[in-house]
Design a protein around this motif. Sequence first.
Motif, PDB file in Angstrom:
ATOM      1  N   GLY A  16       0.807  -1.214   0.000  1.00  0.00           N
ATOM      2  CA  GLY A  16       0.000   0.000   0.000  1.00  0.00           C
ATOM      3  C   GLY A  16       0.838   1.262   0.000  1.00  0.00           C
ATOM      4  O   GLY A  16       2.078   1.214  -0.098  1.00  0.00           O
ATOM      5  N   SER A  17       0.149   2.392   0.116  1.00  0.00           N
ATOM      6  CA  SER A  17       0.802   3.700   0.045  1.00  0.00           C
ATOM      7  C   SER A  17       0.345   4.591   1.188  1.00  0.00           C
ATOM      8  O   SER A  17      -0.775   4.452   1.689  1.00  0.00           O
ATOM      9  CB  SER A  17       0.476   4.394  -1.281  1.00  0.00           C
ATOM     10  N   LEU A  18       1.211   5.494   1.566  1.00  0.00           N
ATOM     11  CA  LEU A  18       0.885   6.563   2.499  1.00  0.00           C
ATOM     12  C   LEU A  18       1.622   7.814   2.060  1.00  0.00           C
ATOM     13  O   LEU A  18       2.693   7.731   1.452  1.00  0.00           O
ATOM     14  CB  LEU A  18       1.325   6.222   3.926  1.00  0.00           C
ATOM     15  N   ARG A  19       1.045   8.957   2.405  1.00  0.00           N
ATOM     16  CA  ARG A  19       1.726  10.226   2.139  1.00  0.00           C
ATOM     17  C   ARG A  19       1.911  10.949   3.464  1.00  0.00           C
ATOM     18  O   ARG A  19       0.921  11.311   4.110  1.00  0.00           O
ATOM     19  CB  ARG A  19       0.911  11.087   1.188  1.00  0.00           C
ATOM     20  N   LEU A  20       3.144  11.144   3.843  1.00  0.00           N
ATOM     21  CA  LEU A  20       3.446  11.887   5.057  1.00  0.00           C
ATOM     22  C   LEU A  20       3.624  13.367   4.720  1.00  0.00           C
ATOM     23  O   LEU A  20       4.105  13.709   3.634  1.00  0.00           O
ATOM     24  CB  LEU A  20       4.722  11.365   5.705  1.00  0.00           C
ATOM     25  N   SER A  21       3.245  14.200   5.663  1.00  0.00           N
ATOM     26  CA  SER A  21       3.417  15.639   5.530  1.00  0.00           C
ATOM     27  C   SER A  21       4.233  16.169   6.695  1.00  0.00           C
ATOM     28  O   SER A  21       4.158  15.628   7.807  1.00  0.00           O
ATOM     29  CB  SER A  21       2.058  16.347   5.523  1.00  0.00           C
ATOM     30  N   CYS A  22       4.997  17.199   6.439  1.00  0.00           N
ATOM     31  CA  CYS A  22       5.759  17.870   7.493  1.00  0.00           C
ATOM     32  C   CYS A  22       5.482  19.355   7.383  1.00  0.00           C
ATOM     33  O   CYS A  22       5.801  19.974   6.371  1.00  0.00           O
ATOM     34  CB  CYS A  22       7.245  17.587   7.335  1.00  0.00           C
ATOM     35  N   ALA A  23       4.874  19.899   8.420  1.00  0.00           N
ATOM     36  CA  ALA A  23       4.582  21.326   8.478  1.00  0.00           C
ATOM     37  C   ALA A  23       5.668  22.015   9.294  1.00  0.00           C
ATOM     38  O   ALA A  23       5.981  21.571  10.408  1.00  0.00           O
ATOM     39  CB  ALA A  23       3.219  21.551   9.119  1.00  0.00           C
ATOM     40  N   ALA A  24       6.235  23.066   8.752  1.00  0.00           N
ATOM     41  CA  ALA A  24       7.354  23.755   9.403  1.00  0.00           C
ATOM     42  C   ALA A  24       6.990  25.206   9.686  1.00  0.00           C
ATOM     43  O   ALA A  24       6.227  25.829   8.934  1.00  0.00           O
ATOM     44  CB  ALA A  24       8.591  23.689   8.524  1.00  0.00           C
ATOM     45  N   SER A  25       7.563  25.729  10.756  1.00  0.00           N
ATOM     46  CA  SER A  25       7.360  27.134  11.097  1.00  0.00           C
ATOM     47  C   SER A  25       8.501  27.606  11.975  1.00  0.00           C
ATOM     48  O   SER A  25       9.265  26.804  12.525  1.00  0.00           O
ATOM     49  CB  SER A  25       6.025  27.335  11.821  1.00  0.00           C
ATOM     50  N   GLY A  26       8.631  28.928  12.080  1.00  0.00           N
ATOM     51  CA  GLY A  26       9.627  29.503  12.978  1.00  0.00           C
ATOM     52  C   GLY A  26      10.993  29.731  12.368  1.00  0.00           C
ATOM     53  O   GLY A  26      11.921  30.119  13.083  1.00  0.00           O
ATOM     54  N   PHE A  27      11.128  29.486  11.063  1.00  0.00           N
ATOM     55  CA  PHE A  27      12.400  29.758  10.394  1.00  0.00           C
ATOM     56  C   PHE A  27      12.110  30.011   8.920  1.00  0.00           C
ATOM     57  O   PHE A  27      11.004  29.755   8.429  1.00  0.00           O
ATOM     58  CB  PHE A  27      13.385  28.601  10.586  1.00  0.00           C
ATOM     59  N   THR A  28      13.118  30.511   8.225  1.00  0.00           N
ATOM     60  CA  THR A  28      12.954  30.811   6.800  1.00  0.00           C
ATOM     61  C   THR A  28      13.030  29.496   6.036  1.00  0.00           C
ATOM     62  O   THR A  28      14.106  29.029   5.650  1.00  0.00           O
ATOM     63  CB  THR A  28      14.038  31.790   6.327  1.00  0.00           C
ATOM     64  N   PHE A  29      11.882  28.913   5.828  1.00  0.00           N
ATOM     65  CA  PHE A  29      11.755  27.538   5.363  1.00  0.00           C
ATOM     66  C   PHE A  29      12.564  27.262   4.094  1.00  0.00           C
ATOM     67  O   PHE A  29      13.273  26.257   4.001  1.00  0.00           O
ATOM     68  CB  PHE A  29      10.278  27.236   5.124  1.00  0.00           C
ATOM     69  N   ASP A  30      12.464  28.147   3.125  1.00  0.00           N
ATOM     70  CA  ASP A  30      13.094  27.839   1.841  1.00  0.00           C
ATOM     71  C   ASP A  30      14.603  28.068   1.837  1.00  0.00           C
ATOM     72  O   ASP A  30      15.244  27.946   0.796  1.00  0.00           O
ATOM     73  CB  ASP A  30      12.415  28.567   0.691  1.00  0.00           C
ATOM     74  N   ASP A  31      15.189  28.361   2.976  1.00  0.00           N
ATOM     75  CA  ASP A  31      16.644  28.456   3.094  1.00  0.00           C
ATOM     76  C   ASP A  31      17.296  27.159   3.548  1.00  0.00           C
ATOM     77  O   ASP A  31      18.534  27.077   3.606  1.00  0.00           O
ATOM     78  CB  ASP A  31      17.033  29.551   4.097  1.00  0.00           C
ATOM     79  N   TYR A  32      16.484  26.144   3.867  1.00  0.00           N
ATOM     80  CA  TYR A  32      17.041  24.970   4.534  1.00  0.00           C
ATOM     81  C   TYR A  32      16.629  23.649   3.912  1.00  0.00           C
ATOM     82  O   TYR A  32      15.505  23.486   3.439  1.00  0.00           O
ATOM     83  CB  TYR A  32      16.640  24.967   6.016  1.00  0.00           C
ATOM     84  N   VAL A  33      17.577  22.715   3.974  1.00  0.00           N
ATOM     85  CA  VAL A  33      17.298  21.329   3.614  1.00  0.00           C
ATOM     86  C   VAL A  33      16.375  20.722   4.680  1.00  0.00           C
ATOM     87  O   VAL A  33      16.524  21.001   5.878  1.00  0.00           O
ATOM     88  CB  VAL A  33      18.611  20.519   3.554  1.00  0.00           C
TER      89      VAL A  33
END
Length: 116
Positions: A16-33
Amino acid sequence: DVQLQASGGGLVQAGGSLRLSCAASGFTFDDYVIGWFRQVPGKEREGVSCISRLDDSTYYATSVKARFTVSRDNSKNMVYLQMNSLKPEDTAVYYCNTRLNGMNYWGKGTQVTVSS
């Protein structure tokens, strides 16, 4: 505060399949791996996948290559892990991670259980 929250885990049958999500906050998200890790009780946390800042470079552990796909939406501060052809050995708690100023940040994990 840097916060990461993984979600989307659950119980699924092998194949089967699953899709995990990760919600981020508190930092400049698009600057980081952003990375995905997983851990089974009694074992070390292992790296599963990671994605570069601009979505132009990805890494996969050998054990998940060709089955998992990582992606990110910088407009929403979200990272996703699409997991297909799941195997019982994929059972673990999955965490998302980033590293800022030499420190690792971990969110609460999400449990993935694959039944045979």
